[in-house]
Design a protein around this motif. Structure first.
Motif, PDB file in Angstrom:
ATOM      1  N   GLN A  15       0.897  -1.436  -0.135  1.00 24.55           N
ATOM      2  CA  GLN A  15       0.103   0.191  -0.399  1.00 24.55           C
ATOM      3  C   GLN A  15       0.508   1.335  -0.192  1.00 24.55           C
ATOM      4  N   LEU A  16       0.479   1.715  -1.574  1.00 25.39           N
ATOM      5  CA  LEU A  16       1.379   3.533  -1.393  1.00 25.39           C
ATOM      6  C   LEU A  16       0.020   4.452  -0.449  1.00 25.39           C
ATOM      7  N   VAL A  17       1.400   5.289   0.963  1.00 23.45           N
ATOM      8  CA  VAL A  17       1.234   6.487   1.781  1.00 23.45           C
ATOM      9  C   VAL A  17       1.797   7.204   0.900  1.00 23.45           C
ATOM     10  N   SER A  18       1.011   8.737   1.779  1.00 24.23           N
ATOM     11  CA  SER A  18       1.616   9.965   1.353  1.00 24.23           C
ATOM     12  C   SER A  18       2.142   9.657   2.962  1.00 24.23           C
ATOM     13  N   GLU A  19       2.043   9.433   3.979  1.00 24.03           N
ATOM     14  CA  GLU A  19       3.151  10.120   4.985  1.00 24.03           C
ATOM     15  C   GLU A  19       2.220   8.098   5.915  1.00 24.03           C
ATOM     16  N   LEU A  20       3.193   8.229   7.052  1.00 26.16           N
ATOM     17  CA  LEU A  20       2.925   7.220   7.501  1.00 26.16           C
ATOM     18  C   LEU A  20       2.959   7.825   9.456  1.00 26.16           C
ATOM     19  N   PRO A  21       2.270   6.950  10.281  1.00 27.30           N
ATOM     20  CA  PRO A  21       2.653   7.819  11.612  1.00 27.30           C
ATOM     21  C   PRO A  21       3.521   7.650  12.104  1.00 27.30           C
ATOM     22  N   ARG A  22       3.474   8.379  12.954  1.00 26.13           N
ATOM     23  CA  ARG A  22       5.134   8.068  13.523  1.00 26.13           C
ATOM     24  C   ARG A  22       5.256   8.984  14.973  1.00 26.13           C
ATOM     25  N   ASP A  23       6.336   8.085  15.966  1.00 23.12           N
ATOM     26  CA  ASP A  23       6.238   8.744  17.135  1.00 23.12           C
ATOM     27  C   ASP A  23       6.342  10.158  17.433  1.00 23.12           C
ATOM     28  N   GLU A  24       6.955  10.725  18.851  1.00 24.65           N
ATOM     29  CA  GLU A  24       7.691  12.293  18.440  1.00 24.65           C
ATOM     30  C   GLU A  24       9.394  11.864  18.538  1.00 24.65           C
ATOM     31  N   THR A  25       9.294  10.713  18.512  1.00 25.05           N
ATOM     32  CA  THR A  25      10.564  10.687  18.434  1.00 25.05           C
ATOM     33  C   THR A  25      11.170  10.224  16.955  1.00 25.05           C
ATOM     34  N   GLY A  26       9.886  10.118  15.793  1.00 27.77           N
ATOM     35  CA  GLY A  26      10.040   9.846  14.239  1.00 27.77           C
ATOM     36  C   GLY A  26       9.673   8.045  13.972  1.00 27.77           C
ATOM     37  N   GLU A  27       9.794   7.563  14.974  1.00 33.65           N
ATOM     38  CA  GLU A  27       9.464   6.197  14.250  1.00 33.65           C
ATOM     39  C   GLU A  27       8.288   5.735  13.830  1.00 33.65           C
ATOM     40  N   VAL A  28       7.958   4.284  13.869  1.00 38.56           N
ATOM     41  CA  VAL A  28       6.503   4.138  12.582  1.00 38.56           C
ATOM     42  C   VAL A  28       5.847   3.621  13.365  1.00 38.56           C
ATOM     43  N   ARG A  29       4.743   4.075  13.936  1.00 43.18           N
ATOM     44  CA  ARG A  29       4.080   3.691  15.123  1.00 43.18           C
ATOM     45  C   ARG A  29       3.638   2.149  14.738  1.00 43.18           C
ATOM     46  N   ASP A  30       4.128   1.179  14.642  1.00 38.43           N
ATOM     47  CA  ASP A  30       3.859  -0.295  14.417  1.00 38.43           C
ATOM     48  C   ASP A  30       2.705  -0.849  14.751  1.00 38.43           C
ATOM     49  N   ASP A  31       2.120  -0.225  16.323  1.00 42.19           N
ATOM     50  CA  ASP A  31       1.172  -0.656  16.894  1.00 42.19           C
ATOM     51  C   ASP A  31      -0.312  -0.591  15.729  1.00 42.19           C
ATOM     52  N   LEU A  32      -0.157   0.714  15.114  1.00 41.58           N
ATOM     53  CA  LEU A  32      -1.012   1.703  14.419  1.00 41.58           C
ATOM     54  C   LEU A  32      -1.385   0.304  13.637  1.00 41.58           C
TER      55      LEU A  32
END
Length: 365
Positions: free
Chosen positions: A305-322
């Motif tokens: 799936q192509l996305v324009s933005e991945l959800p990230r936490d305050e440190t810039g890490e991708v929110r794997d849980d979501l």
């Protein structure tokens, strides 16, 4: 004199009058396959999980059988604690226990949630009162953040049931508490008391000896001889192939980042779901061609799936849980996870275009 534990009388396994109906394969490793479904008996139907080891290799089966019986014994004794699941059936080749709707700790991430850790401590206290030492609580996947906000202890395969409050039991119980406090330190350090900090700073002698000797033997046998790795609830393909595929996708022209999760597929296997943050002109066909040239002979992800933005936490890490919940199409559990307005905006766009539209894989048994 040592005090003997009460061992509450438990109903016998109801396999003679019950039937397990498979819904979804959750996990598979060398010791067993974990399946979600329904247990049907005279009292009705119950959400259930089956640990199925009938099809494992012959030389692993005695150990798998031992683990299943050990788990059943501990869960039966723990019944009534309010923080464990019931045993519905134990037969040669499989164990059926109750299912609880919730998220494992590494996905729920209860940051600042002192109430959940208080519930977890009470659950552990109730289990210890029944003379049970869990012995595997360092793994966050063995703690469940239930949908009602409660704490549930899972996976009692390594648990020991003691008849007396012996010194060995007290040491094992101490280590259970210390491992819970390690999770509390990760997610809710501000709620640690002075006494809890002292417990965290002091490992038992048995633990120190185990880490220096027995742990090395255990890792050699499980990882080298049996090729077994703790996947924290993920399928082995996600752990072994996922990082390589994610790196290859991230190297494609126009791609900023890539993240891979897994999901159960028909036939009891696991597929891979790639979320790729890329420029608008990047296409899925181009990414699949890039994978074919970069990693020839490797099976590509089932979903890209192509996305324009991945959800990230305050440190810039991708929110794997979501993203794992999107890959599993378990959107009803999203409410249990905290997120910022920016994370929600990125997530909403991903959910609208998600590729996996089913979280149920049905087949009869």
């Amino acid at each position: 004199m040592s005090r003997r534990f009460a061992d509450p009388s438990m109903p016998t396994a109801r396999s003679a009058g019950g039937r397990f109906e498979l819904d979804t394969v959750l996990k598979r490793d060398i010791f067993s396959t974990i399946e979600r479904g329904l247990w049907h008996d005279a009292e009705g139907e119950h959400p259930a999980v089956r640990r199925h080891y009938a099809g494992v290799k012959w030389w692993v089966k005695p150990l798998a059988r031992h683990f299943a019986r050990r788990e059943a014994r501990a869960l039966r004794r723990a019944q009534g604690s309010g923080h464990t699941v019931p045993v519905f059936a134990l037969e040669e080749g499989w164990l059926v226990r109750g299912f609880v709707d919730g998220l494992p700790l590494q996905i729920a991430c209860p940051v600042g949630n002192a109430a959940w850790f208080a519930a977890a401590r009470e659950g552990l206290r109730q289990v210890h009162r029944r003379g049970i030492a869990h012995n595997d609580l360092a793994k966050p996947q063995n703690w469940l953040y239930a949908a009602d906000g409660g704490a549930v202890l899972m996976d009692f395969q390594l648990a020991i049931c003691f008849s007396r409050r012996s010194k060995l039991f007290r040491i094992a119980a101490y280590e259970d508490i210390r491992h819970l406090l390690k999770h509390k330190r990760s997610f809710c350090p501000e709620a640690l008391t002075a006494r809890e900090k002292k417990i965290l700073a002091r490992k038992s002698l048995i633990n120190r000896v185990w880490m220096a000797t027995g742990k090395k033997v255990y890792n050699f046998v499980t990882r080298k001889l049996l090729n077994y790795h703790d996947t924290e609830g993920r399928g082995p393909r996600a752990m072994e192939e996922g990082p390589r595929l994610a790196a290859a996708l991230a190297s494609a022209p126009g791609v900023r980042d890539a993240h891979i999760c897994d999901f159960p597929t028909p036939g009891g296997s696991f597929g891979l779901y790639a979320f790729v943050e890329a420029a608008p002109d990047v296409t899925e066909a181009a990414l699949r061609a890039h994978l074919a040239s970069t990693l020839p002979g490797h099976t590509p992800p089932e979903h890209i799936q192509l996305v324009s933005e991945l959800p990230r936490d305050e440190t810039g890490e991708v929110r794997d849980d979501l993203l794992r919940l999107v890959a599993l199409n378990q959107l009803d559990q999203m409410d249990q996870l905290p997120r910022t307005p920016a994370q929600q905006a990125a997530l909403d766009a991903i959910i609208r275009e998600r590729r996996n539209l089913s979280d149920r894989v049905r087949r009869g048994i």
